[in-house]
Design a protein around this motif. Structure first.
Motif, PDB file in Angstrom:
ATOM      1  N   LYS A 266       0.861  -1.116   0.036  1.00 21.92           N
ATOM      2  CA  LYS A 266       0.036   0.009   0.180  1.00 21.92           C
ATOM      3  C   LYS A 266       0.744   0.800  -0.019  1.00 21.92           C
ATOM      4  O   LYS A 266       2.112   0.994  -0.354  1.00 21.92           O
ATOM      5  CB  LYS A 266      -0.818  -0.275   1.013  1.00 21.92           C
ATOM      6  CG  LYS A 266      -1.546  -1.422   1.033  1.00 21.92           C
ATOM      7  CD  LYS A 266      -3.388  -0.882   0.246  1.00 21.92           C
ATOM      8  CE  LYS A 266      -3.837  -2.277   0.098  1.00 21.92           C
ATOM      9  NZ  LYS A 266      -5.430  -2.297  -0.837  1.00 21.92           N
ATOM     10  N   THR A 267       0.934   2.446   0.514  1.00 19.64           N
ATOM     11  CA  THR A 267       0.903   3.784   0.646  1.00 19.64           C
ATOM     12  C   THR A 267       1.667   4.173   1.949  1.00 19.64           C
ATOM     13  O   THR A 267       1.048   3.693   3.154  1.00 19.64           O
ATOM     14  CB  THR A 267       0.219   4.674  -0.370  1.00 19.64           C
ATOM     15  OG1 THR A 267      -0.524   5.001   0.739  1.00 19.64           O
ATOM     16  CG2 THR A 267      -0.569   4.079  -1.035  1.00 19.64           C
ATOM     17  N   PRO A 268       2.902   4.247   1.715  1.00 18.69           N
ATOM     18  CA  PRO A 268       2.915   5.432   3.290  1.00 18.69           C
ATOM     19  C   PRO A 268       2.023   6.584   3.917  1.00 18.69           C
ATOM     20  O   PRO A 268       1.293   7.450   2.664  1.00 18.69           O
ATOM     21  CB  PRO A 268       4.112   6.268   2.641  1.00 18.69           C
ATOM     22  CG  PRO A 268       4.702   5.921   1.823  1.00 18.69           C
ATOM     23  CD  PRO A 268       3.405   5.266   1.169  1.00 18.69           C
ATOM     24  N   TYR A 269       1.729   6.775   5.173  1.00 17.89           N
ATOM     25  CA  TYR A 269       1.489   7.137   5.617  1.00 17.89           C
ATOM     26  C   TYR A 269       1.234   7.597   7.349  1.00 17.89           C
ATOM     27  O   TYR A 269       2.642   7.637   7.584  1.00 17.89           O
ATOM     28  CB  TYR A 269       0.093   6.103   6.543  1.00 17.89           C
ATOM     29  CG  TYR A 269       0.375   4.669   7.038  1.00 17.89           C
ATOM     30  CD1 TYR A 269       0.369   4.096   7.089  1.00 17.89           C
ATOM     31  CD2 TYR A 269      -0.237   5.279   8.477  1.00 17.89           C
ATOM     32  CE1 TYR A 269       1.180   2.816   7.433  1.00 17.89           C
ATOM     33  CE2 TYR A 269       0.195   4.099   9.206  1.00 17.89           C
ATOM     34  CZ  TYR A 269       0.664   2.732   8.874  1.00 17.89           C
ATOM     35  OH  TYR A 269       0.411   1.711   9.465  1.00 17.89           O
ATOM     36  N   THR A 270       0.566   8.498   7.276  1.00 17.27           N
ATOM     37  CA  THR A 270       0.466   9.104   8.819  1.00 17.27           C
ATOM     38  C   THR A 270      -0.821   8.872   9.771  1.00 17.27           C
ATOM     39  O   THR A 270      -1.492   8.558   9.104  1.00 17.27           O
ATOM     40  CB  THR A 270       0.854  10.671   8.901  1.00 17.27           C
ATOM     41  OG1 THR A 270      -0.584  11.149   8.407  1.00 17.27           O
ATOM     42  CG2 THR A 270       2.258  10.631   7.790  1.00 17.27           C
ATOM     43  N   GLY A 271      -0.165   9.131  11.200  1.00 12.93           N
ATOM     44  CA  GLY A 271      -1.667   8.548  11.579  1.00 12.93           C
ATOM     45  C   GLY A 271      -1.992   7.186  12.062  1.00 12.93           C
ATOM     46  O   GLY A 271      -1.830   6.622  12.943  1.00 12.93           O
ATOM     47  N   LEU A 272      -0.163   7.344  12.778  1.00 12.03           N
ATOM     48  CA  LEU A 272       0.063   5.643  13.660  1.00 12.03           C
ATOM     49  C   LEU A 272      -0.442   4.597  14.784  1.00 12.03           C
ATOM     50  O   LEU A 272      -0.878   4.641  15.064  1.00 12.03           O
ATOM     51  CB  LEU A 272       2.133   5.524  13.051  1.00 12.03           C
ATOM     52  CG  LEU A 272       2.143   3.955  14.250  1.00 12.03           C
ATOM     53  CD1 LEU A 272       2.314   2.975  13.139  1.00 12.03           C
ATOM     54  CD2 LEU A 272       3.756   4.479  13.751  1.00 12.03           C
ATOM     55  N   PRO A 273      -0.308   5.850  15.753  1.00  7.30           N
ATOM     56  CA  PRO A 273      -0.921   5.674  16.645  1.00  7.30           C
ATOM     57  C   PRO A 273      -2.956   5.280  16.396  1.00  7.30           C
ATOM     58  O   PRO A 273      -3.085   3.819  17.409  1.00  7.30           O
ATOM     59  CB  PRO A 273      -1.516   6.737  17.652  1.00  7.30           C
ATOM     60  CG  PRO A 273      -0.300   7.864  17.337  1.00  7.30           C
ATOM     61  CD  PRO A 273      -0.457   7.751  15.714  1.00  7.30           C
ATOM     62  N   ALA A 274      -3.145   5.934  16.232  1.00  9.74           N
ATOM     63  CA  ALA A 274      -4.457   4.310  15.746  1.00  9.74           C
ATOM     64  C   ALA A 274      -4.818   4.051  14.886  1.00  9.74           C
ATOM     65  O   ALA A 274      -5.405   3.155  15.100  1.00  9.74           O
ATOM     66  CB  ALA A 274      -5.359   6.132  14.361  1.00  9.74           C
ATOM     67  N   ARG A 275      -4.407   4.185  13.660  1.00 17.51           N
ATOM     68  CA  ARG A 275      -3.293   2.359  13.799  1.00 17.51           C
ATOM     69  C   ARG A 275      -2.695   1.344  14.132  1.00 17.51           C
ATOM     70  O   ARG A 275      -3.132   0.562  13.819  1.00 17.51           O
ATOM     71  CB  ARG A 275      -2.272   2.843  12.302  1.00 17.51           C
ATOM     72  CG  ARG A 275      -2.177   1.533  11.394  1.00 17.51           C
ATOM     73  CD  ARG A 275      -3.306   0.965  10.630  1.00 17.51           C
ATOM     74  NE  ARG A 275      -3.324   0.157   9.618  1.00 17.51           N
ATOM     75  CZ  ARG A 275      -3.932  -0.714   9.522  1.00 17.51           C
ATOM     76  NH1 ARG A 275      -6.132  -0.674   9.914  1.00 17.51           N
ATOM     77  NH2 ARG A 275      -4.109  -1.698   8.890  1.00 17.51           N
ATOM     78  N   MET A 276      -1.807   1.757  15.028  1.00 21.22           N
ATOM     79  CA  MET A 276      -2.067   0.658  16.157  1.00 21.22           C
ATOM     80  C   MET A 276      -3.483  -0.162  16.767  1.00 21.22           C
ATOM     81  O   MET A 276      -3.367  -0.898  16.767  1.00 21.22           O
ATOM     82  CB  MET A 276      -0.726   1.440  16.749  1.00 21.22           C
ATOM     83  CG  MET A 276       0.826   1.811  16.671  1.00 21.22           C
ATOM     84  SD  MET A 276       1.537   1.040  15.913  1.00 21.22           S
ATOM     85  CE  MET A 276       1.509  -1.218  16.939  1.00 21.22           C
ATOM     86  N   ARG A 277      -4.026   0.824  17.359  1.00 22.21           N
ATOM     87  CA  ARG A 277      -4.901   0.308  18.300  1.00 22.21           C
ATOM     88  C   ARG A 277      -5.690  -0.525  17.461  1.00 22.21           C
ATOM     89  O   ARG A 277      -6.177  -1.992  17.230  1.00 22.21           O
ATOM     90  CB  ARG A 277      -5.884   1.872  18.843  1.00 22.21           C
ATOM     91  CG  ARG A 277      -5.570   2.534  19.412  1.00 22.21           C
ATOM     92  CD  ARG A 277      -6.501   3.552  19.816  1.00 22.21           C
ATOM     93  NE  ARG A 277      -6.324   4.270  19.139  1.00 22.21           N
ATOM     94  CZ  ARG A 277      -5.730   5.592  19.439  1.00 22.21           C
ATOM     95  NH1 ARG A 277      -4.852   5.509  20.096  1.00 22.21           N
ATOM     96  NH2 ARG A 277      -6.604   6.720  17.580  1.00 22.21           N
TER      97      ARG A 277
END
Ligand SMILES: [Zn+2]
Length: 353
Positions: A266-277
């Motif tokens: 897929k593609t680079p992204y920001t928002g890792l805290p939400a993604r970890m959840r």
């Protein structure tokens, strides 16, 4: 193995994707100063793997490699001659042992590159590349039978050459550089803290830039698709889902809003805290749905795809779905939420407890 990754998940809330279009084949996109993003094709439902190039001394450090095929070699040679300015790949960081990540590492080592990876990734990749099989082993067939593989699928598989690492992974020469959790390393003109995750692949490296915002996430930190967690005959008593949960708990506190994650697909992204959840919750919910499915009636492993996969499982995705269902059943069993008994013909019947 990893043939790719499972169905799209809804966990993209809170994520941002700075690049909406991926680089075209043979091209590269600069995602940070001196960091290029390119893609190599995969002949599967998940049709690409991301690779990254970081300017490193007299050449480039490459992160993950794609399968070893004529086509990927040609694309990589084109990238080297074009976007990489004719400079050599001097180091290769392999995040984990799956063939779409390690495929060309040996080929690049033959050309002088240093391989950096975890010890488990190295041992698994080298073992599986050497372990060529013309037919599935008796242990594999027994495992598939116990976990309730469809009888026709199993009979067909017994007579076919199974997926072999050696078919798509270049031989790995001896001699690699080990990285491990707790290390701080220099790569591509940046300094990185090394952490590791498990569940998708044992001792999967995840690198966090020190004094910067880049994260080399591999398949541990994918956006948009939930990484495949498979239980395999190599370790039939294993608990990949539990390993995944533990990794999420370990890695979640490291996540920052401004991290730019460079993932394996897929593609680079920001928002890792939400993604970890959501990376954790996807499997918590999957386990709950599976438990409810077993509460309706006892089932075999092959009868447990519906609660785990939104899309119908077809011939192409059967293997991934089967080994992922086995992983989730083992998790319920190991945590006392399911029991299993021999149906009388060597196939386990699973019940909710
Ligand atoms: Zn993988």
């Amino acid at each position: 193995m990893d043939g790719g990754d499972r169905s799209d998940d809804p966990g993209c809330r809170g994520l941002r994707f700075p690049w909406d279009a991926p680089p075209a084949e043979g091209e590269a996109t600069e995602v940070a100063e001196g960091v290029l993003w390119a893609r190599l094709p995969l002949p599967m439902a998940l049709d690409h793997v991301n690779v990254f190039f970081l300017r490193d001394g007299d050449g480039w450090a490459m992160v993950d490699t794609g399968f070893d095929t004529k086509r990927t070699r040609a694309i990589l040679e084109g990238l080297m001659a074009g976007p990489l300015d004719g400079l050599p790949i001097v180091r290769v960081l392999v995040t984990h042992h799956h063939p779409d990540h390690v495929g060309l590492a040996g080929w690049l080592m033959e050309r002088g590159a240093e391989l950096l990876t975890t010890r488990t990734a190295w041992l698994m990749a080298r073992m599986l590349t050497l372990d060529e099989q013309a037919r599935p082993t008796p242990e594999t067939l027994e495992f598939c039978r116990r976990y309730g593989m469809d009888a026709a699928v199993l009979a067909a598989r017994a007579e076919e050459r199974p997926f072999n690492f050696a078919d798509i992974v270049a031989p790995l020469p001896v001699g690699f550089t080990r990285i491990k959790a707790g290390d701080r390393i220099d790569l591509g003109g940046r300094t990185w803290d090394v952490h590791t995750g498990d569940g998708h692949a044992a001792e999967h490296a995840v690198l966090y830039e020190v004094g910067g915002d880049l994260v080399l996430g591999g398949d541990q930190l994918l956006p948009g698709i939930s990484p495949n967690l498979g239980l395999y005959p190599t370790e039939p008593g294993g608990d990949p889902v539990g390993d995944w949960m533990a990794s999420c708990a370990r890695l979640a506190p490291l996540a920052r809003e401004d991290h730019l994650v460079l993932p394996g697909h897929k593609t680079p992204y920001t928002g890792l805290p939400a993604r970890m959840r959501s990376l954790r919750e996807n499997h918590v919910h999957a386990l709950d749905r599976l438990h409810a499915h077993l509460a309706e009636a006892p089932r075999t492993g092959g009868e447990c795809f519906a609660p785990l996969f939104k899309r119908p499982v077809n011939e192409k995705t059967y293997g991934l779905a089967f080994f992922e269902a086995a992983a989730h059943l083992n998790r319920l069993w190991l945590t006392g939420r399911a029991s299993r008994e021999d149906r009388g013909d060597g196939v386990w019947l699973w019940r909710a407890t």
